[in-house]
Design an enzyme around this catalytic site. Structure first.
Site, PDB file in Angstrom:
ATOM      1  CG  HIS A 469     -62.093  27.119 -95.282  1.00  0.00           C
ATOM      2  ND1 HIS A 469     -62.988  28.096 -94.436  1.00  0.00           N
ATOM      3  CD2 HIS A 469     -62.529  26.129 -94.546  1.00  0.00           C
ATOM      4  CE1 HIS A 469     -63.733  27.774 -93.860  1.00  0.00           C
ATOM      5  NE2 HIS A 469     -63.240  26.352 -93.902  1.00  0.00           N
ATOM      6  CD  GLU A 470     -62.004  22.713 -96.146  1.00  0.00           C
ATOM      7  OE1 GLU A 470     -61.822  21.994 -94.924  1.00  0.00           O
ATOM      8  OE2 GLU A 470     -63.081  23.298 -96.329  1.00  0.00           O
ATOM      9  CG  HIS A 473     -60.532  23.341 -90.908  1.00  0.00           C
ATOM     10  ND1 HIS A 473     -61.002  23.584 -89.863  1.00  0.00           N
ATOM     11  CD2 HIS A 473     -61.546  23.565 -91.835  1.00  0.00           C
ATOM     12  CE1 HIS A 473     -62.390  24.035 -89.922  1.00  0.00           C
ATOM     13  NE2 HIS A 473     -62.606  24.108 -91.308  1.00  0.00           N
ATOM     14  CG  HIS A 476     -57.060  23.918 -85.088  1.00  0.00           C
ATOM     15  ND1 HIS A 476     -58.335  23.944 -84.894  1.00  0.00           N
ATOM     16  CD2 HIS A 476     -56.517  23.743 -83.774  1.00  0.00           C
ATOM     17  CE1 HIS A 476     -58.909  24.319 -83.865  1.00  0.00           C
ATOM     18  NE2 HIS A 476     -57.507  24.411 -82.964  1.00  0.00           N
TER      19      HIS A 476
END
Length: 679
Positions: A469-470, A473, A476
């Site tokens: 998940h992290e 990010h 991105h």
């Protein structure tokens, strides 16, 4: 005194010189960088030429860069490696920065120039990204009081100053309470049911805290969660749960009730001052969801689907606890323990069975390989890049041609100076200027189980998905290709920012992905296929209950921010009223979420907690596309990179999403994936 924060950064890739920075450097650096930023603003306001997009909007975008970098380093350390000195400085620095930002946003001359450019926008041949920058700049001034009279501007400054202080205090209380508590167990029998690795970690923690020969459990997740999940000592589970679930609500120096009331009331006053009905109306104007009504309808629609399933989940665990141990009344501190036992019985799977296949270093290699297959980037550890703690690793990120793409920091273990949870942040954003593509410095910070004397760091499957998940990010941020830093990378609408992170979690469930890295840390054996099948089969176990829990946080957030809270006196009674529709257990007096709800009172999620579920709709729909074509399909990953990861906030997120997917997202993909509807 020379100040490394004010000198050009000489470390590799102009990274922050953590090895030279001392707490005493921050305040002078903040003050000096604000002075420089004000001079940059004065150059815009005193320019006698007619205002243009270049000499006003782009000049403002470039202004204050140094203050942004210095503040970024400071506040990232205040979250990941804080101490009394840093916290004391935060109380001085925070109001200075608030004042400085308000000086810009409330500068009449500057606003007049921006307004002139905005009203003449049809005369400019702007790219879609430049048009977005102009729109965003104008709106941010209007939404932050540029149109107010002098008296109201003064009121706004006071409110902002108070809010920044209160938010810091909220976080300090929470961290202090977490650090101060420890449950000391002298008798090993009190840890019955705990895996050996968790016992070993508790013994190591005891030694660290001067309690050699005992076992210590704390409120940090890697300590708290295994105890609540595996310890058969019901009385001790109850004791720990009650301390954890009442953080910020004990009537002591760390009590956060008054702070919660003051923060929401100040947010309400601020919104009213700016012409908005509530804080949520103000916030949601700049979100995909648009309005509190739309958010509440969205949450209630999911509630209608999930509540019947959640009730069945709780009934199933209740019946199981009664059958197994004669428990007549299932309590909140029993749920994790008995649901884990039930999961093991139903699916022959539990964290202890899976953890040997998820050695932290292997999972990191795996997530790096996924990024390489999908997006052509590779990671190389670079020990010349300074770090702020010995546990932190720094990597150079290279593109497919071997060219520098980004710097990536990874910080994985809990410590006293680090707040709980997991997050991604950046020390420098990406932007393009004067023919140069300035590349980003990105970091992920987590709190995973530490290695012990006999075992490496072995992750639970939940920790594996957290890392994915992290890292989503981080992608991105690292793959950003914007012109303007304020629209680059994760600078997108808040309810779009979770799409890149949440979609990454999907790969962790797929055999094709797990085969890349999930190997037994002792034997090197690949994770067996039947275990992967069991991971997938059990993915929706207790999903109704987990969805209901997320919805309770979303409704709590909207209750605090989507209605007039000025008359609220009793935080406890108000919270209970807000979340009563999501409650499936008897009330336990003294347990409260709001006083420890750092996401909305310390982080940036106020009126935005719903975005986790909102982004799940997007990520389920988007991953369905990958599954149709193949999870490592280059055509789909190229589209996702181009229109989502690299595009940042250059255009409205729905336009970017439709360009990637060819259509608007459907909630059916999420409901189907979560097992809340059959087809």
């Amino acid at each position: 005194m020379s100040n490394p924060l004010l000198e050009p950064f000489e470390a590799p890739f102009e990274t922050a010189p953590f090895d030279q920075i001392k707490p005493e450097h921050f305040l002078p650096a903040i003050k000096k960088s604000i002075e420089i930023a004000k001079a940059e603003i004065a150059a815009i306001t005193q320019n006698e030429e007619a205002p243009t997009f270049a000499n006003t909007i782009e000049a403002l975008e470039r202004g204050g860069r140094l203050s942004g970098i210095v503040a970024g380093v400071f506040f990232n350390l205040n979250s990941a490696e804080t101490n009394d000195k840093i916290q004391k400085l935060a109380r001085e620095i925070s109001p200075l920065l608030t004042e400085y930002h308000n000086d810009i946003l409330l500068d009449e001359k500057l606003f007049e120039k921006i307004k002139t450019v905005y009203e003449q926008k049809s005369q400019y041949d702007l790219t879609p990204e430049a048009a977005t920058l102009l729109e965003k700049t104008y709106k941010s001034f209007v939404r932050n009081g540029a149109g107010l009279n002098d008296e109201d501007k003064t009121k706004l400054r006071e409110i902002d100053k108070k809010m920044s202080q209160l938010s810091l205090e909220f976080g300090e209380h929470l961290l202090k309470e977490t650090n101060e508590y420890m449950m000391v167990l002298e008798d090993e029998a009190e840890l019955e049911g705990m895996p050996e690795s968790s016992k070993e970690a508790a013994a190591a923690l005891a030694e660290e805290k001067g309690k050699k020969g005992a076992w210590v459990v704390t409120l940090d997740y890697p300590s708290y969660v295994p105890f609540m999940t595996y310890c058969s000592n019901r009385a001790r589970r109850e004791e720990l749960y009650k301390v954890f679930a009442s953080r910020g609500y004990k009537g002591d120096a760390n009590d956060n009730r008054e702070i919660v009331k003051q923060i929401v009331q100040l947010r309400q006053q601020r919104a009213n001052l700016l012409g908005y009905k509530t804080h949520a109306h103000f916030v949601l104007e700049e979100r995909m969801a648009e309005s509190p009504v739309k958010v509440t309808d969205f949450l209630k629609e999911l509630l209608d689907y999930s509540k019947p399933v959640a009730k069945k989940d709780v009934e199933e665990v209740t019946a199981y606890a009664k059958k197994l141990d004669g428990i007549e009344k299932l309590e909140r501190w029993d749920f994790a323990y008995y649901s884990e036992k039930l999961k093991k019985e139903k699916y022959a799977i539990d964290d202890e069975l899976l953890k040997p296949y998820f050695k932290l270093e292997n999972v990191i290699d795996g997530v790096f390989e996924v990024a390489q297959i999908l997006y052509g980037i590779s990671f190389k550890e670079n020990k010349d890049i300074p770090v702020y703690h010995k546990d932190v690793k720094a990597y150079e990120v290279l593109d497919a041609a071997g060219k520098h793409k980004a710097v990536f920091y990874a910080d994985f273990f809990p410590r006293a100076g680090k707040r709980a949870g997991a997050w991604m942040t950046s020390y420098r954003g990406q932007f393009k200027e004067d023919g140069k593509n300035v590349r980003p410095h990105v970091s992920i910070v987590c709190n995973f189980t530490k290695p012990t004397a006999t075992k490496p760091s072995l992750l639970t499957f939940n920790e594996v998905t957290t890392l994915f998940h992290e890292f989503g990010h981080a992608l991105h941020g690292m793959l950003a290709e914007g012109v303007y830093s304020s629209l680059s990378g994760t600078h997108v609408y808040w309810d779009f920012v979770e799409l890149p992170s949440q979609i990454m979690e999907n790969w962790a469930y797929e055999k094709e992905c797990l085969d890349l890295f999930a190997r037994h840390y002792e034997t090197g054996e690949k994770i067996p296929e039947d275990l992967i099948t069991r991971i997938k089969d059990s993915a929706n176990f207790m999903e109704g209950y987990q969805t209901l829990r997320q919805l309770s946080f979303g409704l709590l957030d909207m209750g605090w921010h989507g209605t007039d809270t000025s008359a609220i006196d009793d935080v406890y009674a108000y919270e209970k009223e807000l979340i009563k529709e999501t409650e499936l257990f008897p009330e336990v007096p003294g347990m409260l979420s709001s006083t420890a709800f750092a996401h909305i009172f310390q982080g940036g999620y106020s009126s935005g907690y719903y975005s986790y579920k909102w982004a799940e709709v997007l990520d389920a729909d988007a991953f369905e596309y990958f599954k149709e074509k193949g999870i490592f399909n280059k055509e789909v990953s190229d589209l996702f990179q181009k229109h989502v990861l690299s595009a940042g906030g250059s255009e409205h997120p729905m336009e970017l999403y439709k360009r990637f997917r060819g259509k608007e997202p459907s909630p059916k993909a999420l409901l189907k994936r979560a097992g809340l509807i059959s087809e």
